[in-house]
Enzyme design. Structure first.
Site, PDB file in Angstrom:
ATOM      1  N   GLU A 120      75.473  56.262  32.081  1.00 16.78           N
ATOM      2  CA  GLU A 120      75.462  56.362  33.554  1.00 16.78           C
ATOM      3  C   GLU A 120      74.069  56.489  34.146  1.00 16.78           C
ATOM      4  O   GLU A 120      73.894  56.376  35.365  1.00 16.78           O
ATOM      5  CB  GLU A 120      76.309  57.565  33.978  1.00 16.78           C
ATOM      6  N   CYS A 158      77.542  63.235  27.101  1.00 15.70           N
ATOM      7  CA  CYS A 158      76.446  64.015  26.521  1.00 15.70           C
ATOM      8  C   CYS A 158      76.881  65.461  26.288  1.00 15.70           C
ATOM      9  O   CYS A 158      77.663  65.717  25.378  1.00 15.70           O
ATOM     10  CB  CYS A 158      75.190  63.915  27.369  1.00 15.70           C
ATOM     11  N   HIS A 183      73.805  58.506  27.578  1.00 14.21           N
ATOM     12  CA  HIS A 183      73.857  58.517  29.047  1.00 14.21           C
ATOM     13  C   HIS A 183      73.950  57.089  29.587  1.00 14.21           C
ATOM     14  O   HIS A 183      73.005  56.572  30.181  1.00 14.21           O
ATOM     15  CB  HIS A 183      72.624  59.209  29.616  1.00 14.21           C
TER      16      HIS A 183
END
Length: 259
Positions: free
Chosen positions: A194, A100, A192
């Site tokens: 994660e 990001c 994102h």
């Protein structure tokens, strides 16, 4: 009678990774298990620690997300310092994985331009791998469900970037074309992967962040955001584990074997 002594294989040293964190609320998340299994990670909290590390001391660099942007360099001095650090890492052929804000920092360091997006991308949105992405040694075949090209993943960004010189685009979305790129051993990941429901819930607990999201999505969709993120984890968590392991083992590890 003589006997031959078998050579003893020494254990492979763990890879040394520098993690650049822009806020405590932006940890590696689902990338964490692969990092912990394979690496010794040093965390640089760049908002309070000087970016004076030598990138040559590390086998790879992971750059995480944050609420600020490259365009905030006039009021946040460490942004320019971090971009310089990434440039120095690139000059030394140190692999970088940007997430990001980290992807935007990487793009800027490699010669791309970061600017405000025409359309903020927020919520759980679909990212699609293109042909280059499907053939990529890290990303190709990493998504097993529901389709090998598509990832429904968390998006939370107001900025985007132009691809730096020499970059290969690997994935796109309807709202933002440049979602995933590679330059040699470096990857910029706009989305994102994660982040699951827990991280999104934590981000939305900050009134300013929630207000910014609600202004775009509305209150109902903002309430649903962490629920959607939790539902997406069945794909995002194993995909994050797979791509981080592949990058560390097959790209970072093979380039810098340590025995």
């Amino acid at each position: 009678m003589s006997t031959r002594t078998q050579p003893v294989e020494r254990p492979r040293e763990r890879l040394r990774v520098l993690e650049i964190r822009h806020a405590e609320s932006e940890p590696p998340g689902a990338y964490g298990p692969a990092l912990h299994a394979i690496t010794e990670t040093t965390t640089l909290r760049i908002w309070r620690e000087p970016a004076t590390v030598d990138p040559a001391d590390f086998d790879a660099i992971l750059v995480l997300g944050g609420a600020m942007g490259v365009g905030d360099a006039d009021r946040i001095p460490w942004i320019a310092d971090e971009i310089d650090l990434l440039r120095r890492a690139r000059e030394r052929d140190v692999p970088i994985w940007g997430v990001c804000l980290g992807a935007q920092m990487l793009a800027a360091a490699l010669g791309g331009e970061v600017h405000t997006s025409d359309t903020p991308e927020l919520g759980v949105r679909r990212v699609r791998l293109n042909e280059a992405g499907m053939a990529d040694p890290v990303w190709g075949g990493a998504v097993t469900a529901p389709a090998p090209r598509d990832i429904d993943t968390v998006q939370w960004h107001f900025d985007t970037f132009t691809l730096p010189p020499g970059a290969t685009l690997l994935a796109y979305s309807d709202a933002c074309v440049n979602q995933l790129f590679r330059v040699d051993n470096c990857y910029g990941v706009q989305f994102h992967l994660e982040a699951g429901g827990g991280l999104v819930r934590g981000w939305l607990s900050h009134p300013e962040s929630r207000s910014a999201v609600a202004e775009v999505l509305g209150e109902s969709a903002t309430d649903r955001f962490p629920i959607d993120a939790a539902a997406a984890e069945k794909v995002t968590v194993p995909t994050a584990e797979a791509v981080m392991r592949r990058w560390l083992q097959d790209v970072v590890g093979s380039a810098r074997p340590r025995w």
